[in-house]
Structures are given as structure tokens and as C-alpha cells.
Design a protein around this motif. Sequence first.
Motif, mmCIF file in Angstrom:
data_model
loop_
_atom_site.group_PDB
_atom_site.id
_atom_site.type_symbol
_atom_site.label_atom_id
_atom_site.label_comp_id
_atom_site.label_asym_id
_atom_site.label_seq_id
_atom_site.Cartn_x
_atom_site.Cartn_y
_atom_site.Cartn_z
ATOM 1 N N GLY A 1 3.169 -6.549 7.508
ATOM 2 C CA GLY A 1 3.378 -5.228 6.907
ATOM 3 C C GLY A 1 2.180 -4.371 7.259
ATOM 4 N N PRO A 2 2.013 -3.237 6.585
ATOM 5 C CA PRO A 2 0.860 -2.394 6.894
ATOM 6 C C PRO A 2 -0.462 -3.116 6.638
ATOM 7 C CG PRO A 2 2.104 -1.536 5.014
ATOM 8 C CD PRO A 2 2.890 -2.654 5.571
ATOM 9 N N VAL A 3 -1.364 -2.989 7.606
ATOM 10 C CA VAL A 3 -2.653 -3.679 7.531
ATOM 11 C C VAL A 3 -3.759 -2.638 7.723
ATOM 12 C CG1 VAL A 3 -4.036 -5.567 8.470
ATOM 13 C CG2 VAL A 3 -1.543 -5.643 8.691
ATOM 14 N N ALA A 4 -4.772 -2.717 6.901
ATOM 15 C CA ALA A 4 -5.859 -1.730 6.960
ATOM 16 C C ALA A 4 -6.735 -1.974 8.184
ATOM 17 C CB ALA A 4 -6.690 -1.796 5.688
ATOM 18 N N ALA B 1 3.051 6.208 -1.084
ATOM 19 C CA ALA B 1 4.418 5.815 -0.712
ATOM 20 C C ALA B 1 4.420 4.416 -0.113
ATOM 21 C CB ALA B 1 4.993 6.823 0.286
ATOM 22 N N MET B 2 3.402 4.138 0.675
ATOM 23 C CA MET B 2 3.312 2.836 1.339
ATOM 24 C C MET B 2 3.090 1.725 0.320
ATOM 25 S SD MET B 2 3.325 1.536 4.379
ATOM 26 C CE MET B 2 2.828 2.628 5.676
ATOM 27 N N THR B 3 2.111 1.915 -0.538
ATOM 28 C CA THR B 3 1.749 0.814 -1.447
ATOM 29 C C THR B 3 2.838 0.582 -2.497
ATOM 30 O OG1 THR B 3 0.367 2.360 -2.673
ATOM 31 C CG2 THR B 3 -0.744 0.926 -1.135
ATOM 32 N N THR B 4 3.513 1.636 -2.931
ATOM 33 C CA THR B 4 4.551 1.408 -3.940
ATOM 34 C C THR B 4 5.784 0.733 -3.334
ATOM 35 O OG1 THR B 4 5.329 3.660 -3.641
ATOM 36 C CG2 THR B 4 3.862 3.268 -5.518
ATOM 37 N N SER B 5 5.915 0.761 -2.005
ATOM 38 C CA SER B 5 7.067 0.087 -1.379
ATOM 39 C C SER B 5 6.815 -1.411 -1.198
ATOM 40 C CB SER B 5 7.374 0.724 -0.019
ATOM 41 O OG SER B 5 6.392 0.356 0.927
ATOM 42 N N ILE B 6 5.604 -1.849 -1.480
ATOM 43 C CA ILE B 6 5.236 -3.259 -1.271
ATOM 44 C C ILE B 6 5.153 -3.951 -2.635
ATOM 45 C CG2 ILE B 6 3.429 -4.809 -0.403
ATOM 46 C CD1 ILE B 6 2.606 -2.439 1.478
ATOM 47 N N PRO B 7 5.893 -5.050 -2.840
ATOM 48 C CA PRO B 7 5.850 -5.713 -4.144
ATOM 49 C C PRO B 7 4.431 -6.034 -4.617
ATOM 50 C CG PRO B 7 7.675 -6.572 -2.873
ATOM 51 C CD PRO B 7 6.922 -5.638 -1.955
ATOM 52 N N MET B 8 3.526 -6.369 -3.721
ATOM 53 C CA MET B 8 2.147 -6.670 -4.147
ATOM 54 C C MET B 8 1.312 -5.404 -4.345
ATOM 55 S SD MET B 8 1.266 -10.220 -2.107
ATOM 56 C CE MET B 8 -0.322 -10.456 -2.917
ATOM 57 N N GLU B 9 1.923 -4.258 -4.081
ATOM 58 C CA GLU B 9 1.332 -2.940 -4.352
ATOM 59 C C GLU B 9 -0.008 -2.704 -3.655
ATOM 60 O OE1 GLU B 9 1.406 -2.431 -8.611
ATOM 61 O OE2 GLU B 9 3.576 -2.079 -8.593
ATOM 62 N N ARG B 10 -0.137 -3.244 -2.444
ATOM 63 C CA ARG B 10 -1.314 -2.951 -1.624
ATOM 64 C C ARG B 10 -1.001 -3.303 -0.180
ATOM 65 N NH1 ARG B 10 -3.968 -7.488 0.048
ATOM 66 N NH2 ARG B 10 -3.605 -9.423 -1.075
ATOM 67 N N VAL B 11 -1.755 -2.693 0.740
ATOM 68 C CA VAL B 11 -1.601 -3.076 2.137
ATOM 69 C C VAL B 11 -2.388 -4.360 2.382
ATOM 70 C CG1 VAL B 11 -1.302 -0.671 2.857
ATOM 71 C CG2 VAL B 11 -3.573 -1.714 2.989
ATOM 72 N N GLU C 1 -5.943 -11.450 6.293
ATOM 73 C CA GLU C 1 -4.706 -12.043 5.752
ATOM 74 C C GLU C 1 -3.646 -12.239 6.832
ATOM 75 O OE1 GLU C 1 -4.959 -10.537 1.108
ATOM 76 O OE2 GLU C 1 -4.213 -9.145 2.623
ATOM 77 N N ILE C 2 -3.759 -11.507 7.933
ATOM 78 C CA ILE C 2 -2.831 -11.706 9.060
ATOM 79 C C ILE C 2 -3.433 -12.732 10.037
ATOM 80 C CG2 ILE C 2 -1.473 -10.572 10.853
ATOM 81 C CD1 ILE C 2 -1.059 -9.458 7.936
#
Length: 259
Positions: free
Chosen positions: A195-198, A214-224, A229-230
Amino acid sequence: MTTRMNELLSLPGKVAIVTGGAAGQGRVAAELFAQQGATVVIADIDAKAGAEVADQIGGTFVATDMADEAQIAAMVAHTVETHGGIDILFNNAGVGFSASPRFKMAPITDTPLQAWDAILDINLRGPAMACKHAIPHMVERGGGAIINNASINAIAGVNGADAYTAAKGGIVSLTRVLALDWGAKGIRTNCICPGPVATAMINDLLDDPDFNSAMTTSIPMERVGTAEEIASVAVFLATPAAAYINGAILPVDGGWSAK
Ligand SMILES: NC(=O)c1ccc[n+]([C@@H]2O[C@H](COP(=O)([O-])OP(=O)(O)OC[C@H]3O[C@@H](n4cnc5c(N)ncnc54)[C@H](O)[C@@H]3O)[C@@H](O)[C@H]2O)c1
């Protein structure tokens, strides 16, 4: 005392190529591969940053434009000549979401042919050509691990990024066919879909409060996600701990694709 699980997560004597290893996820992966005992070759278009990372981890840097098959072939040949073979290929280099019109992210109706070609050349053709040149050397070693870095864009359409999404979809399909073609030779091919990665790729977008929210609220963990982590998942997939994983398409996205 080294535990059995620590052994399974180690890569002593292995040679790993990390494309796009000068920055972001690739840089952290290069560091983690080295920490697990692998010799790392960084292939990147950014010579200054790539050489710095290689120095820092005791690896080798080879200036490589992933849009150029001849440069990819030369990088693979250099790896074999310098380190004796190839065990791991992390196909990670990629472009997208940049301000540059060269890599314009747009619906197909607004995508110049040159932007389509530039994105597909680096994000799809480049990884395919790296596999083409590296696989024969993995066969010589009796096996290997290929890890492709795709995106959640390959799992569910993300509107307005048509060339990028098509390229990442191609990476997923390439992963599956390579897993079928080369599994019997001991080469495992897997794909991560972050997903989105900083990282620098989207940091400008994340600086926009509306986009960020918009991005963070679309992710169940609520963060990028973070680069580590990748990268840690990519490294895991290369280790003996993942010895029976072949052809997996693995979302690493805080639960985004579970919806
Ligand atoms: N950041 C995200 O939100 C995100 C999400 C999903 C997938 N991805 C994918 O993860 C991978 C790594 O991206 P990142 O987030 O670390 O971005 P990044 O911009 O921090 O790093 C990309 C690296 O690729 C290198 N690169 C760019 N063009 C190249 C070329 N032609 N030849 C060789 N190297 C080149 C860059 O120099 C850089 O070192 C990419 O494939 C990207 O599409 C990123």
C-alpha cells in the motif's frame, strides 16, 4: 546460541541484487539483506546515492537504468564476475507519482505515449529483463529467489494512474508465470503489493493534508507503511523460512485490500 528460526531467516553466502537500492524500500532492503549475511549488489540510476549505500553495507554498486536491457545484462554479468553467481533478485526499482511529465500519472485519455512507454519500460519491462538475464545464473546455482515489488494498484484499480497500474498488473502476471516456469528448477518467484509507503515517491502527496487524510482513512490500520515494513517482507521471501512459497501475491498494505 543461534536458534533454528534465526538460521531459517539468514542468508549467509548468498548474492542478492536489489534494483532501486539507492533509496526508499530498496535501500532498507539492501541493508537488511546485508545484515542477514548476503552480499548485495545495488543496481540504480542514482549513482551518488547508490554508491553511498553500497559503501555503507559493504556491497557493490552498478549504475543501471532499468529501462535499458543492455545495462541490465551488463549489471547481471558484473554481479556474476565479481561475486560468482546470483541467488536473489529483488526487482524493486520503479517510478510513478512524480511531478515529472515524463512519468505523468493520468487517465489513459491524458497519458502521452512517451509517459506510457517510460513507466512501462522501467516498471515492467525492466524487471522482466532482469529475470531474463539472472535466471540462467540461478539455475546454475541450483535455485534462487525472485521478489517483485508491485503495488496494491495491481490488486484493485486505482483511478487516474493508468500506466502505473497496468505495469504493476503486469508484474503480478509475470510473477505467476515465472513461478510456474522455474519452480521445478528451485527458483521461487513471489510478489509483494505494498500500500502507500512513506518514501520519496509519495512524500509530496503525503504532505497534502487532504490527500494524507483520504489515504490514511482508507487503510484499516489508519496509517501508511514504512520502507522497513515492506523491505523486511521482501527479505523474508528470499530466506529459507519461505522455502515453500512460490507464486504468492502478497499484499503488505495495513489491510487496505481486505475491503
Ligand atoms: N512508495 C509507495 O507508496 C509505493 C507503493 C507501492 C509500490 N511501490 C513500489 O515500490 C518500489 C520502490 O519504490 P519506493 O517507494 O522505494 O520509491 P523511491 O522513489 O524512494 O525509490 C525508487 C528507487 O528506484 C530508483 N530508480 C528510479 N528509476 C530507475 C531506473 N530507471 N533504473 C534504476 N533505478 C531507478 C530510484 O533512483 C530510487 O533509488 C517501486 O517499484 C514502487 O512502484 C511504492
